[in-house]
Design a protein around this motif. Structure first.
Motif, PDB file in Angstrom:
ATOM      1  N   PHE A 166       6.537   6.025   9.863  1.00  0.00           N
ATOM      2  CA  PHE A 166       6.454   5.332   8.563  1.00  0.00           C
ATOM      3  C   PHE A 166       7.804   4.749   8.184  1.00  0.00           C
ATOM      4  CE2 PHE A 166       8.152   8.148   4.953  1.00  0.00           C
ATOM      5  CZ  PHE A 166       8.928   8.938   5.775  1.00  0.00           C
ATOM      6  N   MET A 167       7.776   3.903   7.157  1.00  0.00           N
ATOM      7  CA  MET A 167       9.013   3.383   6.585  1.00  0.00           C
ATOM      8  C   MET A 167       9.212   4.021   5.219  1.00  0.00           C
ATOM      9  SD  MET A 167       8.635  -0.682   7.295  1.00  0.00           S
ATOM     10  CE  MET A 167       9.951  -1.187   6.198  1.00  0.00           C
ATOM     11  N   TYR A 168      10.416   4.452   4.942  1.00  0.00           N
ATOM     12  CA  TYR A 168      10.728   4.985   3.622  1.00  0.00           C
ATOM     13  C   TYR A 168      11.749   4.054   2.984  1.00  0.00           C
ATOM     14  CZ  TYR A 168      11.682   8.332  -0.103  1.00  0.00           C
ATOM     15  OH  TYR A 168      11.796   8.950  -1.337  1.00  0.00           O
ATOM     16  N   VAL A 169      11.415   3.510   1.833  1.00  0.00           N
ATOM     17  CA  VAL A 169      12.340   2.616   1.134  1.00  0.00           C
ATOM     18  C   VAL A 169      12.784   3.291  -0.150  1.00  0.00           C
ATOM     19  CG1 VAL A 169      12.676   0.330   0.141  1.00  0.00           C
ATOM     20  CG2 VAL A 169      11.027   0.652   2.028  1.00  0.00           C
TER      21      VAL A 169
ATOM     22  N   ILE B  47      18.008   2.949  10.307  1.00  0.00           N
ATOM     23  CA  ILE B  47      18.482   3.107   8.928  1.00  0.00           C
ATOM     24  C   ILE B  47      19.141   1.790   8.545  1.00  0.00           C
ATOM     25  CG2 ILE B  47      20.097   4.342   7.410  1.00  0.00           C
ATOM     26  CD1 ILE B  47      19.939   6.729   9.367  1.00  0.00           C
ATOM     27  N   ALA B  48      18.870   1.302   7.347  1.00  0.00           N
ATOM     28  CA  ALA B  48      19.534   0.064   6.921  1.00  0.00           C
ATOM     29  C   ALA B  48      19.736   0.069   5.412  1.00  0.00           C
ATOM     30  CB  ALA B  48      18.700  -1.152   7.328  1.00  0.00           C
ATOM     31  N   THR B  49      20.739  -0.686   4.979  1.00  0.00           N
ATOM     32  CA  THR B  49      20.939  -0.927   3.550  1.00  0.00           C
ATOM     33  C   THR B  49      20.664  -2.400   3.283  1.00  0.00           C
ATOM     34  OG1 THR B  49      23.268  -1.363   3.969  1.00  0.00           O
ATOM     35  CG2 THR B  49      22.690   0.870   3.257  1.00  0.00           C
ATOM     36  N   ALA B  50      20.366  -2.730   2.023  1.00  0.00           N
ATOM     37  CA  ALA B  50      20.076  -4.126   1.690  1.00  0.00           C
ATOM     38  C   ALA B  50      20.325  -4.359   0.205  1.00  0.00           C
ATOM     39  CB  ALA B  50      18.626  -4.464   2.050  1.00  0.00           C
ATOM     40  N   SER B  51      20.184  -5.633  -0.177  1.00  0.00           N
ATOM     41  CA  SER B  51      20.350  -6.024  -1.586  1.00  0.00           C
ATOM     42  C   SER B  51      19.425  -7.200  -1.875  1.00  0.00           C
ATOM     43  CB  SER B  51      21.802  -6.463  -1.828  1.00  0.00           C
ATOM     44  OG  SER B  51      21.901  -7.145  -3.063  1.00  0.00           O
TER      45      SER B  51
ATOM     46  N   ALA C 240      20.141  -9.469  -3.707  1.00  0.00           N
ATOM     47  CA  ALA C 240      21.032 -10.630  -3.827  1.00  0.00           C
ATOM     48  C   ALA C 240      21.242 -11.317  -2.474  1.00  0.00           C
ATOM     49  CB  ALA C 240      22.378 -10.191  -4.410  1.00  0.00           C
ATOM     50  N   TYR C 241      20.862 -10.639  -1.386  1.00  0.00           N
ATOM     51  CA  TYR C 241      20.939 -11.216  -0.035  1.00  0.00           C
ATOM     52  C   TYR C 241      19.551 -11.133   0.594  1.00  0.00           C
ATOM     53  CZ  TYR C 241      25.893 -11.138  -0.908  1.00  0.00           C
ATOM     54  OH  TYR C 241      27.126 -11.358  -1.477  1.00  0.00           O
ATOM     55  N   PRO C 242      18.626 -11.977   0.121  1.00  0.00           N
ATOM     56  CA  PRO C 242      17.215 -11.825   0.494  1.00  0.00           C
ATOM     57  C   PRO C 242      16.921 -12.049   1.975  1.00  0.00           C
ATOM     58  CG  PRO C 242      17.537 -13.820  -0.822  1.00  0.00           C
ATOM     59  CD  PRO C 242      18.825 -13.056  -0.857  1.00  0.00           C
ATOM     60  N   LEU C 243      17.708 -12.889   2.652  1.00  0.00           N
ATOM     61  CA  LEU C 243      17.420 -13.144   4.066  1.00  0.00           C
ATOM     62  C   LEU C 243      17.745 -11.901   4.900  1.00  0.00           C
ATOM     63  CD1 LEU C 243      18.794 -16.794   4.426  1.00  0.00           C
ATOM     64  CD2 LEU C 243      16.510 -16.019   3.781  1.00  0.00           C
ATOM     65  N   ASP C 244      18.872 -11.294   4.586  1.00  0.00           N
ATOM     66  CA  ASP C 244      19.262 -10.053   5.259  1.00  0.00           C
ATOM     67  C   ASP C 244      18.214  -8.968   4.984  1.00  0.00           C
ATOM     68  OD1 ASP C 244      21.432  -8.362   6.565  1.00  0.00           O
ATOM     69  OD2 ASP C 244      21.322  -7.357   4.622  1.00  0.00           O
ATOM     70  N   LEU C 245      17.786  -8.906   3.738  1.00  0.00           N
ATOM     71  CA  LEU C 245      16.774  -7.906   3.347  1.00  0.00           C
ATOM     72  C   LEU C 245      15.467  -8.145   4.101  1.00  0.00           C
ATOM     73  CD1 LEU C 245      16.098  -6.622  -0.237  1.00  0.00           C
ATOM     74  CD2 LEU C 245      14.193  -7.471   1.080  1.00  0.00           C
ATOM     75  N   TYR C 246      15.049  -9.386   4.116  1.00  0.00           N
ATOM     76  CA  TYR C 246      13.786  -9.732   4.791  1.00  0.00           C
ATOM     77  C   TYR C 246      13.848  -9.361   6.279  1.00  0.00           C
ATOM     78  CZ  TYR C 246      10.113 -12.648   6.819  1.00  0.00           C
ATOM     79  OH  TYR C 246       9.018 -13.087   7.529  1.00  0.00           O
ATOM     80  N   ASP C 247      14.941  -9.735   6.928  1.00  0.00           N
ATOM     81  CA  ASP C 247      15.065  -9.441   8.370  1.00  0.00           C
ATOM     82  C   ASP C 247      15.007  -7.940   8.648  1.00  0.00           C
ATOM     83  OD1 ASP C 247      15.194 -12.023   9.253  1.00  0.00           O
ATOM     84  OD2 ASP C 247      17.377 -12.148   9.160  1.00  0.00           O
ATOM     85  N   LYS C 248      15.615  -7.163   7.767  1.00  0.00           N
ATOM     86  CA  LYS C 248      15.614  -5.705   7.984  1.00  0.00           C
ATOM     87  C   LYS C 248      14.220  -5.120   7.777  1.00  0.00           C
ATOM     88  CE  LYS C 248      20.518  -5.091   7.147  1.00  0.00           C
ATOM     89  NZ  LYS C 248      21.590  -5.029   6.142  1.00  0.00           N
TER      90      LYS C 248
ATOM     91  N   PRO D 238      10.211   7.308  12.153  1.00  0.00           N
ATOM     92  CA  PRO D 238      10.694   7.203  10.779  1.00  0.00           C
ATOM     93  C   PRO D 238      11.789   6.143  10.647  1.00  0.00           C
ATOM     94  CG  PRO D 238      10.970   9.435  11.662  1.00  0.00           C
ATOM     95  CD  PRO D 238      10.633   8.554  12.811  1.00  0.00           C
ATOM     96  N   ARG D 239      11.661   5.296   9.662  1.00  0.00           N
ATOM     97  CA  ARG D 239      12.680   4.267   9.380  1.00  0.00           C
ATOM     98  C   ARG D 239      13.048   4.392   7.903  1.00  0.00           C
ATOM     99  NH1 ARG D 239       7.557   3.251  11.448  1.00  0.00           N
ATOM    100  NH2 ARG D 239       7.259   1.078  10.900  1.00  0.00           N
ATOM    101  N   TYR D 240      14.343   4.336   7.607  1.00  0.00           N
ATOM    102  CA  TYR D 240      14.803   4.510   6.213  1.00  0.00           C
ATOM    103  C   TYR D 240      15.587   3.279   5.783  1.00  0.00           C
ATOM    104  CZ  TYR D 240      17.252   6.560   2.176  1.00  0.00           C
ATOM    105  OH  TYR D 240      17.748   6.825   0.915  1.00  0.00           O
ATOM    106  N   LEU D 241      15.180   2.668   4.672  1.00  0.00           N
ATOM    107  CA  LEU D 241      15.917   1.529   4.116  1.00  0.00           C
ATOM    108  C   LEU D 241      16.340   1.872   2.696  1.00  0.00           C
ATOM    109  CD1 LEU D 241      13.402   0.145   5.965  1.00  0.00           C
ATOM    110  CD2 LEU D 241      14.755  -1.849   5.373  1.00  0.00           C
ATOM    111  N   GLU D 242      17.577   1.536   2.377  1.00  0.00           N
ATOM    112  CA  GLU D 242      18.040   1.796   1.020  1.00  0.00           C
ATOM    113  C   GLU D 242      18.521   0.484   0.404  1.00  0.00           C
ATOM    114  OE1 GLU D 242      19.694   5.544  -0.109  1.00  0.00           O
ATOM    115  OE2 GLU D 242      21.489   4.493  -0.787  1.00  0.00           O
ATOM    116  N   VAL D 243      17.908   0.119  -0.716  1.00  0.00           N
ATOM    117  CA  VAL D 243      18.217  -1.155  -1.359  1.00  0.00           C
ATOM    118  C   VAL D 243      18.895  -0.889  -2.701  1.00  0.00           C
ATOM    119  CG1 VAL D 243      17.284  -3.367  -2.131  1.00  0.00           C
ATOM    120  CG2 VAL D 243      16.135  -2.111  -0.288  1.00  0.00           C
TER     121      VAL D 243
END
Ligand SMILES: Cc1ncc(C[n+]2csc(CCOP(=O)(O)OP(=O)(O)O)c2C)c(N)n1
Ligand code: SF4
Length: 310
Positions: A131-134, A185-189, A191-199, A209-214
């Motif tokens: 699963f993905m956990y955001v 594992i990734a971080t995002a914002s 304010a940077y939607p392209l980076d966020l979308y790609d992640k 398990p995948r963990y993203l923190e925005v």
């Protein structure tokens, strides 16, 4: 198959899918960082079948009250502490009924992740739940009126620390998650939607398990005008409070604006970020100095890890 964002990245905003999965009429505040995060995340996630599971939070409010919702994907509301367990249960249920083409995505606030949900999250990561956990980190319990969480930065005024501001430093959740040795594992914002979308696309197409923190700016909780939401999100990255990176199978790399900052070495001072938010208005010069020192040390740590794999 795993998609490698280091090879294929979205370069222009018009390359994002046109379809919207959140209709007008959500119950989130104007200029909510979570709302914009979710909008771009769903453009990535909803290209495939997706089930979202959400604990009590602003995200529940955004989804609306049954049977009316502005969101076009399946959503299950779960108890505040139970997001990890809920995710494992949904994955098992889909498997048992032969529906294995769904991506299960948990979306929880920092209170539901760093604090009350940490045990269930750790369990799901340790079990290897697919699963993905955001975690959308708005640095407080915002839905119930800006109480402190362990993600709130030291020096922030919250409704549970009204006189002295929060004294403890923010918990290092990334290091806790990384100790579970998960594939992504990734971080995002927002304010940077392209980076966020790609992640989100990268995580969507992986297993395990995948963990993203925005880092999700919140105008009423942080105390800045609605029009500045993107500006505040960018400033957090510019000064190194929010470092954009991804860790794939233990390999760390900076991404997007953080990568460019590493190349140029021109981060902005913390004071500029702090002075634009009323939540920090009681911070002393000493507290700002400490915030700067800790941010610098964390930045150096990430820079070193990036250089190790460059
Ligand atoms: C066991 C339990 N305790 C308290 C609450 C009340 N409550 C609902 S949402 C919330 C805050 C959630 O904070 P966070 O997870 O950071 O998400 P945000 O509201 O910031 O989106 C609280 C305390 C609850 N629903 N269940
Ligand atoms: S309180 Fe903050 S996080 Fe919650 S809906 Fe409003 S802007 Fe979004």
């Amino acid at each position: 198959m795993t998609r490698d964002t280091s090879e294929k990245t979205t370069k222009k905003i018009r390359e994002l899918p046109r379809e919207e999965y959140i209709l007008p009429g959500t119950r989130s505040c104007a200029a909510c960082g979570l709302m914009l995060t979710y909008r771009h995340a769903l453009k990535a996630l909803a290209q495939k079948k997706v089930v979202v599971t959400v604990p009590a939070s602003c995200m529940t409010v955004l989804h609306g009250v049954y049977p009316i919702t502005p969101v076009k994907v399946h959503c299950i509301n779960n108890p505040f502490a139970a997001t990890g367990a809920s995710s494992s249960g949904i994955v098992a249920g889909l498997k048992a009924t032969g529906k294995q083409d769904y991506t299960v995505v948990a979306f929880a606030g920092d209170g539901g992740t760093y604090d009350i949900g940490i045990q269930a999250l750790s369990g799901a990561l340790e079990r290897g739940t697919d699963f993905m956990y955001v975690c959308y980190d708005n640095e407080g319990y915002m839905n119930t009126g800006t109480q402190r969480s362990s993600a709130s930065p030291a020096g922030m005024i919250t409704t549970t620390t009204p006189l002295l501001t929060k004294r403890q430093q923010k918990k290092d959740m990334i290091r806790i998650v990384e100790a579970h040795n998960i594939p992504y594992i990734a971080t995002a914002s927002p304010a940077y939607p392209l980076d966020l979308y790609d992640k989100f696309v990268a995580a969507r197409d992986m297993n395990g398990p995948r963990y993203l923190e925005v880092h999700a700016p919140c105008p009423p909780g942080w105390g800045f005008p609605n029009k500045d939401m993107i500006k505040i999100g960018k400033m957090a990255v510019e000064c190194g409070v929010n470092v954009l990176f991804e860790i794939r199978d233990g390999r760390f790399r900076l991404t997007s604006r953080s990568l460019r900052l590493a190349e140029k070495g021109t981060r902005k001072p913390i004071k500029q970020y702090v002075s634009r938010q009323t939540r920090f208005r009681k911070m002393t010069d000493q507290q700002i100095q400490r915030f700067q020192e800790l941010t610098d040390a964390r930045w150096e740590y990430f820079l070193k890890r990036h250089q190790e794999h460059a």
